[in-house]
Write an enzyme that holds these catalytic residues in place. Structure first.
Site, PDB file in Angstrom:
ATOM      1  CD  GLU A  99      -2.890  -1.144   2.339  1.00 53.78           C
ATOM      2  OE1 GLU A  99      -4.072  -1.431   2.154  1.00 53.78           O
ATOM      3  OE2 GLU A  99      -2.415  -0.943   3.463  1.00 53.78           O
ATOM      4  CB  CYS A 112       3.070   7.616   3.080  1.00 58.78           C
ATOM      5  SG  CYS A 112       3.515   6.453   4.355  1.00 58.78           S
ATOM      6  CB  CYS A 119       7.548  -4.942   9.000  1.00 57.88           C
ATOM      7  SG  CYS A 119       8.927  -3.999   9.707  1.00 57.88           S
ATOM      8  CB  CYS A 123       6.724  -2.341  16.648  1.00 56.50           C
ATOM      9  SG  CYS A 123       8.379  -2.017  15.985  1.00 56.50           S
ATOM     10  CB  CYS A 126       3.292  -1.659  14.080  1.00 58.12           C
ATOM     11  SG  CYS A 126       3.393  -1.467  12.295  1.00 58.12           S
ATOM     12  CB  CYS A 348       1.080   6.092  11.513  1.00 54.62           C
ATOM     13  SG  CYS A 348       1.687   7.635  10.955  1.00 54.62           S
TER      14      CYS A 348
HETATM   15  N1  SAH Z   1       9.282   0.852   9.922  1.00 55.99           N
HETATM   16  C1  SAH Z   1       9.465   2.245   9.942  1.00 55.99           C
HETATM   17  C2  SAH Z   1       8.557   3.021   9.037  1.00 55.99           C
HETATM   18  C3  SAH Z   1       7.128   2.595   8.916  1.00 55.99           C
HETATM   19  S1  SAH Z   1       6.081   2.840  10.299  1.00 55.99           S
HETATM   20  C4  SAH Z   1       9.371   2.756  11.366  1.00 55.99           C
HETATM   21  O1  SAH Z   1       8.962   2.034  12.237  1.00 55.99           O
HETATM   22  O2  SAH Z   1       9.775   3.912  11.575  1.00 55.99           O
HETATM   23  C5  SAH Z   1       5.691   4.561  10.273  1.00 55.99           C
HETATM   24  C6  SAH Z   1       5.355   5.137  11.652  1.00 55.99           C
HETATM   25  O3  SAH Z   1       4.072   4.699  12.113  1.00 55.99           O
HETATM   26  C7  SAH Z   1       6.342   4.718  12.707  1.00 55.99           C
HETATM   27  O4  SAH Z   1       6.704   5.792  13.537  1.00 55.99           O
HETATM   28  C8  SAH Z   1       5.543   3.699  13.479  1.00 55.99           C
HETATM   29  O5  SAH Z   1       6.063   3.521  14.748  1.00 55.99           O
HETATM   30  C9  SAH Z   1       4.174   4.318  13.462  1.00 55.99           C
HETATM   31  N2  SAH Z   1       3.103   3.386  13.821  1.00 55.99           N
HETATM   32  C10 SAH Z   1       3.077   2.055  13.680  1.00 55.99           C
HETATM   33  N3  SAH Z   1       1.909   1.546  14.141  1.00 55.99           N
HETATM   34  C11 SAH Z   1       1.160   2.581  14.550  1.00 55.99           C
HETATM   35  C12 SAH Z   1      -0.159   2.709  15.086  1.00 55.99           C
HETATM   36  N4  SAH Z   1      -0.950   1.644  15.260  1.00 55.99           N
HETATM   37  N5  SAH Z   1      -0.596   3.945  15.381  1.00 55.99           N
HETATM   38  C13 SAH Z   1       0.166   5.024  15.162  1.00 55.99           C
HETATM   39  N6  SAH Z   1       1.409   4.981  14.659  1.00 55.99           N
HETATM   40  C14 SAH Z   1       1.912   3.766  14.345  1.00 55.99           C
HETATM   41 FE1  SF4 Z   2       7.993  -2.521  11.196  1.00 56.06          FE
HETATM   42 FE2  SF4 Z   2       5.780  -1.424  12.129  1.00 56.06          FE
HETATM   43 FE3  SF4 Z   2       7.927  -1.612  13.712  1.00 56.06          FE
HETATM   44 FE4  SF4 Z   2       7.927   0.138  11.650  1.00 56.06          FE
HETATM   45  S1  SF4 Z   2       6.586   0.198  13.460  1.00 56.06           S
HETATM   46  S2  SF4 Z   2       9.558  -1.292  12.246  1.00 56.06           S
HETATM   47  S3  SF4 Z   2       6.683  -1.013  10.142  1.00 56.06           S
HETATM   48  S4  SF4 Z   2       6.745  -3.335  12.860  1.00 56.06           S
END
Ligand code: SAH
Ligand code: SF4
Length: 358
Positions: A99, A112, A119, A123, A126, A348
């Site tokens: 996406e 974006c 991934c 985390c 996420c 995000c």
């Molecule tokens: N993997 C990279 C980039 C993609 S995530 C990273 O982690 O930086 C983009 C942003 O969205 C990151 O700051 C991530 O921590 C945040 N993010 C992930 N899950 C989220 C959620 N459920 N609500 C809000 N932000 C989130």
């Molecule tokens: Fe991967 Fe989501 Fe963690 Fe970014 S926030 S590193 S996309 S698992």
């Protein structure tokens, strides 16, 4: 669609490489320019390159992978944000989906992009992280997301008052960009190339969860803007929220960030998603204020975007503002990010392909 090798994806070819390819096929130089002009505008289907002779269109179609991504679905938010679902066509990953999101504002249009299918990291807050890792995208597949969006914006611009072209790119879609260094570095080169999309490095941001050696290499080779997914400034908590912290601790991250090359007037963004009762306590604020390098960094507080089955609750707006004020009173530059496209799950951490798109 043929499955030529990755290096022959039209969206990822430098002017030099494409020029050579055209030469090998005894095509005149000006034709190469014409093709790249179309491509840079977002037109990658040879049939739409109206000023080319039929034979050349055929040559492009059969000799190159012109469209490594097929648009599958588009959703438009009430705020103008558009979310796109694409299908990959390269051998081995054919059918997998990624996406990308376009976020329009009055003065800018931000894409974006995704850098991986799924991934490599996990985390727990996420949505993408819950999907597991499936594949790295090639540079062509990363750039193709931007080109396809440019194409869509040309055929269907946004209403007046919203920007309808791509002025900024953020690597904040699915995946950890710095775990796909080859695809990401190459795509950055193409975005910045004068005869590519010609975006300044000030308009490009790579967001990472904190892969220290890779951040160093990015700084040395392609010093674009950097955003760090911090989310906690206490090691024990960050170990849980951003598990890569077990490998690269806050102290290591600190040293690495202080050495990252920044142009004048620029700063590193520390992203901090706010989870009620988890990382929004007074001790979290203390730790965060203690971690930030005030001269070079600012904090961006992000509202938690829930997804089906998510194990956290977001901090409410009032407490987010209080937390921001607390940071500001300690001399830290902090802002609360307005969430965009939430109604279409484009915000995000809500991106996840295959089956999850309503
Ligand atoms: N993997 C990279 C980039 C993609 S995530 C990273 O982690 O930086 C983009 C942003 O969205 C990151 O700051 C991530 O921590 C945040 N993010 C992930 N899950 C989220 C959620 N459920 N609500 C809000 N932000 C989130
Ligand atoms: Fe991967 Fe989501 Fe963690 Fe970014 S926030 S590193 S996309 S698992």
């Amino acid at each position: 669609m043929n499955n030529t090798s990755d290096s022959l994806q039209l969206p990822a070819m430098s002017a030099e490489k494409f020029g050579d390819w055209m030469l090998q096929h005894t095509q005149p130089k000006f034709r190469a320019r014409q093709v790249l002009d179309w491509r840079n505008k977002g037109v990658t289907n040879p049939d739409e390159m109206r000023n080319l002779p039929k034979a050349l269109r055929e040559l492009l179609r059969t000799g190159l992978q012109c469209e490594p991504l097929q648009p599958v679905h588009r959703q438009c938010s009430t705020d103008g944000t558009r979310k796109y679902l694409f299908e990959l066509s390269r051998e081995k990953v054919a059918g997998k989906q990624v996406e990308a999101v376009f976020i329009p504002e009055a003065e800018r249009g931000t894409v974006c992009v995704s850098s991986q299918v799924g991934c490599v990291l996990d985390c727990p807050f996420c949505f993408t992280g819950t999907q597991g890792f499936e594949a790295n995208l090639t540079a062509g597949e990363i750039v193709a997301q931007i080109l396809a969006i440019k194409h869509d914006l040309r055929s269907e611009p946004l209403p007046r008052g919203l920007h309808s072209d791509v002025t900024h790119v953020v690597y904040m879609g699915m995946g950890e960009p710095l775990a796909n260094e080859q695809g990401v570095h190459e795509s950055l080169g193409l975005l910045m190339a004068e005869d590519g999309l010609h975006l300044s490095r000030r308009r490009i941001t790579v967001s990472t969860s904190g892969l220290v050696p890779q951040i160093r290499r990015l700084g040395a080779e392609q010093p674009v803007n950097l955003a760090i997914s911090l989310h906690a400034a206490i090691d024990a908590l960050r170990d849980e929220l951003v598990p890569i912290n077990r490998k690269y601790s806050l102290a290591e991250l600190r040293t690495c960030l202080d050495a990252y090359p920044l142009p004048a007037q620029r700063h590193i963004t520390l992203e901090y998603v706010m989870l009620a009762g988890v990382n929004d306590r007074p001790e979290d604020l203390e730790a965060l204020a203690g971690f930030v390098n005030r001269a070079r960094e600012r904090v961006n507080l992000i509202q938690f975007n829930p997804y089906p089955g998510s194990p956290y609750t977001g901090t409410d707006r009032e407490n987010m503002n209080k937390f921001a004020q607390g940071l500001i009173s300690k001399g830290v530059r902090a802002t609360v990010r307005r969430s965009r496209g939430q109604d279409i799950m484009a915000a995000c951490g809500q991106l996840k392909a295959a089956g999850s798109t309503p």
